[in-house]
Design a protein around this motif. Structure first.
Motif, mmCIF file in Angstrom:
data_model
loop_
_atom_site.group_PDB
_atom_site.id
_atom_site.type_symbol
_atom_site.label_atom_id
_atom_site.label_comp_id
_atom_site.label_asym_id
_atom_site.label_seq_id
_atom_site.Cartn_x
_atom_site.Cartn_y
_atom_site.Cartn_z
ATOM 1 N N THR A 139 4.133 6.492 10.118
ATOM 2 C CA THR A 139 3.610 5.272 9.507
ATOM 3 C C THR A 139 2.447 5.555 8.559
ATOM 4 N N SER A 174 10.983 7.260 12.028
ATOM 5 C CA SER A 174 10.401 5.930 11.827
ATOM 6 C C SER A 174 8.952 5.860 12.287
ATOM 7 N N GLY A 232 7.388 0.039 3.286
ATOM 8 C CA GLY A 232 7.003 -0.913 4.313
ATOM 9 C C GLY A 232 5.665 -1.511 3.945
ATOM 10 N N ASN A 248 7.664 -2.548 -3.236
ATOM 11 C CA ASN A 248 7.820 -1.108 -3.444
ATOM 12 C C ASN A 248 7.115 -0.614 -4.705
ATOM 13 N N CYS A 282 13.715 2.990 -1.497
ATOM 14 C CA CYS A 282 12.509 2.235 -1.153
ATOM 15 C C CYS A 282 12.897 1.074 -0.234
ATOM 16 N N ARG A 315 12.529 -0.575 13.706
ATOM 17 C CA ARG A 315 12.999 0.044 12.461
ATOM 18 C C ARG A 315 13.863 1.266 12.752
ATOM 19 N N SER A 366 5.622 -1.156 9.643
ATOM 20 C CA SER A 366 6.977 -1.718 9.639
ATOM 21 C C SER A 366 7.037 -3.229 9.533
ATOM 22 N N VAL A 410 11.741 5.444 2.281
ATOM 23 C CA VAL A 410 10.294 5.274 2.404
ATOM 24 C C VAL A 410 9.927 3.829 2.114
ATOM 25 N N THR A 467 4.387 11.718 7.177
ATOM 26 C CA THR A 467 5.513 11.967 6.280
ATOM 27 C C THR A 467 5.384 13.324 5.603
ATOM 28 N N PRO A 490 8.968 6.559 6.701
ATOM 29 C CA PRO A 490 8.506 5.481 5.820
ATOM 30 C C PRO A 490 7.096 5.622 5.257
ATOM 31 N N TYR A 504 7.831 -0.064 14.569
ATOM 32 C CA TYR A 504 8.500 1.155 14.111
ATOM 33 C C TYR A 504 9.687 1.479 14.996
ATOM 34 N N LEU A 553 14.653 9.165 7.176
ATOM 35 C CA LEU A 553 13.838 7.960 7.262
ATOM 36 C C LEU A 553 12.444 8.382 7.708
#
Length: 447
Positions: A331, A328, A353, A381, A376, A436, A426, A351, A336, A422, A433, A420
């Motif tokens: 960000t 999480s 936010g 999204n 999503c 989340r 968040s 993914v 990612t 994202p 985060y 997860l």
């Protein structure tokens, strides 16, 4: 200090309340103003210290009476109130800047688009193991200002975001660490990468030839910027591709750290943190330890027994053949990227936010290679669909964490992984985060 001088603190979170406590301890008149609601625990603290405050508004007529204003890093410089203060020549600074005025402790400061929390906690772990009287502050730990007011640490390990760096003027890091620079928070910087780069390089402002700058030699943005500026600080680069005469490098399966104090070799397989990005984190921490004169055996032990960071590639449970990983804290796109790069194939990727100007094309090759389905998780999204519709056959939307976990589990099959990660902030559906990630863990446990 004149007892009639007034400090106004904007924002009553950890940073703001800490700044208010330090200001009160130094004899200033203090007033705290938060446009939102102040949590009950911080209201209790403010009352205990007899610090006046307001919530749900900013009383401009009272705020502009300040001698100096300390603002939360979450308040942008473009906010109307900040512009008004600037027009009146009322200084606006960060909590870190204010705290630095009242501390002679050695400051080890870490920034970067990614990896800074892990590196910060790893260095803190190392210094604690070495028996150093050290505090943890900034984006992690407690407010630096409150610790300066209430403790007497000889060292601080401080994680600094670009927002915190923006409010610093005279503050100086004894050891400055810049992990990397990739596009992030561009919405805060007029969508100009050069503004964000300038912000990150504030980590080395005010440093002298007696201070140290640890940086990633493999980061093209950092190395390009260093060619364009002149600095007197001692440079300690790290690289997984080049064999460096000073700093940290890889040679075969060994991590090597060299400087005036030590020559340390350690097997890469003995590092507790796995993955390419974590080699960088371990290198930066190891160099910092060597500069501080920590013994080789303590550095090795610290790099081999550190347990990692919650919400950063945190392995959870296996449910009927499906692994769940909580990332999480990712960000932005680069975080990612590292997460997907560390996955085996057959990944269901959650993914979404609050988008911060993401360019999802940077993930395209990894998504094609590793991802079998996308969930999503966000109120909007559209950018994710625009990037991956037609690339990934299964793309579904979820507007809550229970829905996202349920759909991800249904899309996974045996020996698949639900990740997860994202790549977004968040705040559309979650408080932070951490919130989340905790909701993700709670829902996974219910499967």
């Amino acid at each position: 200090m004149n007892s009639q001088e007034t400090i106004v603190v904007l924002g009553a979170g950890e940073s703001g309340v800490g700044a208010a406590i330090l200001a009160k301890s130094k004899g200033f008149n203090v007033f705290v103003s938060d446009k939102g609601q102040i949590t009950s625990n911080y209201i209790k603290i403010l009352n205990e210290y007899e610090i006046p405050f307001e919530e749900g508004k900013h009383s401009e007529e009272r705020i502009i009476e300040a001698t100096e204003v300390i603002k939360s890093p979450g308040i942008p410089d473009t906010a109307p109130l900040i512009k008004k203060l600037n027009s009146l020549n009322i200084p606006v600074i960060s909590e870190i800047e204010f705290a630095g005025r009242y501390s002679d402790a050695k400051m080890i400061c870490i920034t970067g688009s990614n990896g800074k929390t892990t590196t910060t906690l790893l260095i803190y772990h190392m210094l604690k193991k070495a028996g150093i009287n050290v505090g943890l502050a900034g984006n992690v730990g407690h407010s630096l200002a409150r610790q300066v007011a209430e403790n007497n640490y000889s060292h601080y390990v401080v994680e600094l975001s670009s927002f915190q760096l923006d409010g610093m003027q005279q503050f100086k890091a004894d050891i400055a660490i810049l992990m990397n620079i990739t596009p992030d928070h561009l919405d805060r910087y007029d969508y100009k990468m050069e503004n964000y780069i300038d912000s990150k390089f504030r980590i080395i402002q005010n440093q002298t030839e007696n201070d140290a700058f640890i940086f990633c030699q493999d980061d093209e943005i950092i190395t390009k910027e260093l060619k364009q500026i002149s600095i007197q600080v001692q440079k300690h680069p790290f690289s997984i591709y080049e064999c460096l005469p000073k700093g940290a490098s890889l040679r075969d399966e060994d991590l090597i750290i060299k400087n005036e104090n030590i020559n340390l070799n350690m097997k890469q397989k003995d590092l507790s943190l796995k993955g390419k990005h974590n080699i960088y984190n371990s290198m930066a921490a190891g160099i910092a330890g060597s500069i501080l004169g920590i013994r080789n055996d303590v550095i090795r032990e610290s790099l081999s027994d550190f347990e990692g960071v919650e919400h950063r590639l945190e392995k959870l449970v296996n449910v009927r053949g499906v692994d769940f990983i909580n990332d999480s804290k990712a960000t932005n796109i680069n975080s990612t990227w590292y997460a997907l790069e560390s996955m085996n194939d057959k990944t269901v990727w959650i993914v979404g936010g609050v988008d911060k100007g993401n360019d999802y094309s940077e993930l395209m090759d990894l998504v094609k290679e590793k991802v079998k389905a996308i969930v999503c998780l966000g109120l909007d999204n559209s950018k994710i669909h625009a990037a991956f519709d037609g690339v990934i056959n299964s793309i579904v939307d979820a507007e809550s964490m229970p829905d996202a976990v349920k759909k991800a589990f249904e899309l996974a099959d045996e020996e698949a992984t639900v990740l997860l990660s994202p790549a977004c902030a968040s705040f559309d559906l979650f408080k932070s985060y951490e919130d989340r990630g905790n909701q993700f863990k709670d829902e996974v446990r219910k499967l």
